[in-house]
Scaffold this active site. Structure first.
Site, PDB file in Angstrom:
ATOM      1  N   CYS A 286     -37.908 -35.599  13.826  1.00  0.00           N
ATOM      2  CA  CYS A 286     -36.460 -35.604  14.048  1.00  0.00           C
ATOM      3  C   CYS A 286     -35.729 -34.846  12.949  1.00  0.00           C
ATOM      4  O   CYS A 286     -34.660 -34.265  13.189  1.00  0.00           O
ATOM      5  CB  CYS A 286     -35.932 -37.037  14.154  1.00  0.00           C
ATOM      6  SG  CYS A 286     -36.256 -38.064  12.701  1.00  0.00           S
TER       7      CYS A 286
ATOM      8  N   CYS B 149     -20.298 -24.733 -31.605  1.00  0.00           N
ATOM      9  CA  CYS B 149     -19.808 -23.429 -32.070  1.00  0.00           C
ATOM     10  C   CYS B 149     -18.868 -22.740 -31.088  1.00  0.00           C
ATOM     11  O   CYS B 149     -18.263 -21.725 -31.423  1.00  0.00           O
ATOM     12  CB  CYS B 149     -20.983 -22.508 -32.396  1.00  0.00           C
ATOM     13  SG  CYS B 149     -21.904 -21.957 -30.932  1.00  0.00           S
TER      14      CYS B 149
ATOM     15  N   CYS C  34     -26.430 -21.113 -31.845  1.00  0.00           N
ATOM     16  CA  CYS C  34     -26.945 -22.139 -32.756  1.00  0.00           C
ATOM     17  C   CYS C  34     -28.474 -22.112 -32.836  1.00  0.00           C
ATOM     18  O   CYS C  34     -29.061 -22.663 -33.759  1.00  0.00           O
ATOM     19  CB  CYS C  34     -26.495 -23.527 -32.308  1.00  0.00           C
ATOM     20  SG  CYS C  34     -24.699 -23.794 -32.340  1.00  0.00           S
TER      21      CYS C  34
ATOM     22  N   HIS D 290     -33.729 -42.115  10.730  1.00  0.00           N
ATOM     23  CA  HIS D 290     -33.801 -41.222  11.892  1.00  0.00           C
ATOM     24  C   HIS D 290     -32.688 -40.197  11.775  1.00  0.00           C
ATOM     25  O   HIS D 290     -31.572 -40.514  11.345  1.00  0.00           O
ATOM     26  CB  HIS D 290     -33.637 -42.029  13.186  1.00  0.00           C
ATOM     27  CG  HIS D 290     -33.718 -41.197  14.424  1.00  0.00           C
ATOM     28  ND1 HIS D 290     -34.818 -40.429  14.758  1.00  0.00           N
ATOM     29  CD2 HIS D 290     -32.799 -40.991  15.427  1.00  0.00           C
ATOM     30  CE1 HIS D 290     -34.595 -39.803  15.906  1.00  0.00           C
ATOM     31  NE2 HIS D 290     -33.376 -40.126  16.318  1.00  0.00           N
TER      32      HIS D 290
ATOM     33  N   CYS E   5     -28.204 -23.490 -27.047  1.00  0.00           N
ATOM     34  CA  CYS E   5     -27.168 -22.530 -27.436  1.00  0.00           C
ATOM     35  C   CYS E   5     -27.839 -21.350 -28.131  1.00  0.00           C
ATOM     36  O   CYS E   5     -28.541 -21.516 -29.142  1.00  0.00           O
ATOM     37  CB  CYS E   5     -26.159 -23.196 -28.368  1.00  0.00           C
ATOM     38  SG  CYS E   5     -24.937 -22.043 -29.062  1.00  0.00           S
TER      39      CYS E   5
END
Length: 362
Positions: free
Chosen positions: A25, A179, A227, A309, A224
């Site tokens: 189904c 930052c 960083c 279903h 990052c």
């Protein structure tokens, strides 16, 4: 519920049931919904797909689109039977993805993604291998220029009728809280998978779901590049390119630890009004395409995680009448009584500019 039959339906084009082959189904409901996305379905029942089959590409090598094209032609034939067995297509889907082998229960959205990916490969107009090129950042580049470069990068390998209709583009912007460095991505998508708002005092609308989906969220850790470490960040998602056919997946199944549950929240939608995506599209995106959509089909999941279903409700493209497709059984259903607590996949068709004249476009 609106997913139940209201009156017997005469046989007509597109009003053909699909026999359940054993827990299929999930597949039948998705096939019926796609069958009533007119720009997609017409490409197949008019035979236009035959000239675009790519049998050299990776993936199904044309077997999936062969099986689907013949099934759709049978469903939309003037003398179509009341129901057909999609056995050949089921076998082709299983061949394309082993997870659909056998007759276990599966998720309708997973089937939809796998099916569209397979059809895309079978219809991909790109017939030669394209060397991979990394998308590089360009300082001070405008957002729309970056989005175009990402989209061109995508289209160099992906160009099919599936892409033409279903592919959209999301703009994801992540900002480091430490930052302030921003990271941008412009990814192609074939559907939008959205959470339902928790603890809503009234049934949330589709617009409420879109608002939650595009809301700024906090990330505990995100790498990052400035960083050079994982940092707390924020992320916000925008729609940048809106597709001709929009599929919205409502996240009704959630998992906390090892426990899975189903979200039974009603979703408020009006089949006589339109959905406007403009508030959710980034301000720098060029508005070349209309942003109004009309609901044309729904896939419902009824029951529990273990004994559910799937059925489909679809608007007939020629008459506007809604029908309920429950495996081999097809019947008329009132648009006002569509079940709002079981809607799982929503299929929208973009309205062209002249379609909104004289209509109440929200």
């Amino acid at each position: 519920h609106g997913t139940g039959p209201e009156s017997p339906t005469p046989i007509g084009r597109g009003l053909c049931g699909l026999h359940n082959l054993g827990n299929t189904c999930y597949m039948n409901s998705v096939l019926q919904a796609l069958s009533h996305c007119q720009p997609f379905s017409a490409f197949f029942h008019q035979g236009l797909w035959r000239a675009q089959v790519n049998r050299c590409n990776k993936g199904p090598k044309g077997e999936l689109v062969d099986a689907y094209g013949k099934l759709v032609a049978e469903m939309w034939a003037p003398d179509n039977p009341r129901a057909v067995k999609p056995a050949r297509l089921k076998a082709a889907i299983a061949s394309a993805s082993s997870m659909f082998e056998g007759f276990m229960q599966h998720d309708a959205q997973e089937l939809l993604r796998c099916f569209l990916d397979g059809l895309h490969e079978d219809l991909n107009r790109v017939t030669e291998a394209v060397p991979y090129e990394e998308i590089k950042d360009i300082d001070k580049e405008r957002v729309d220029e970056t989005a175009d470069r990402w989209w061109q990068h995508f289209e160099r390998r992906n160009d099919s009728h599936v892409k033409d209709l279903f592919a959209g583009q999301l703009f994801s912007k992540v900002k480091c809280k430490t930052c302030g460095t921003e990271s941008r991505a412009f990814d192609p998508v074939l559907d939008l998978s959205m959470p339902l708002p928790p603890n809503a005092s009234a049934p949330p609308t589709v617009e409420d779901c879109l608002s939650l989906y595009t809301a700024r969220e906090d990330l505990d850790e995100y790498y990052c590049r400035n960083c050079k470490s994982h940092q707390p960040s924020t992320r916000k998602i925008f729609i940048f390119r809106n597709p001709k056919l929009l599929v919205i997946h409502l996240k009704r199944f959630k998992q906390v630890g090892t426990r899975r549950s189903k979200v039974q929240t009603d979703i408020a939608f009006d089949v006589d009004s339109t959905l406007n995506l403009r508030p959710f599209i980034h301000e720098d995106a060029p508005f070349h395409a209309p942003t109004q959509y009309r609901l044309v089909a729904l896939v419902h999941h009824m029951g529990s995680l273990n004994g559910g279903h799937y059925v489909a409700n679809c608007r007939h493209s020629q008459t506007g009448q809604w029908y309920n497709f429950n495996d081999a059984n097809v019947s008329k259903v009132s648009a006002q009584n569509l079940d709002k607590s079981t809607a799982y996949l929503l299929f929208y068709e973009r309205l062209e500019d002249d379609c909104c004249k004289g209509r109440s476009c929200l």
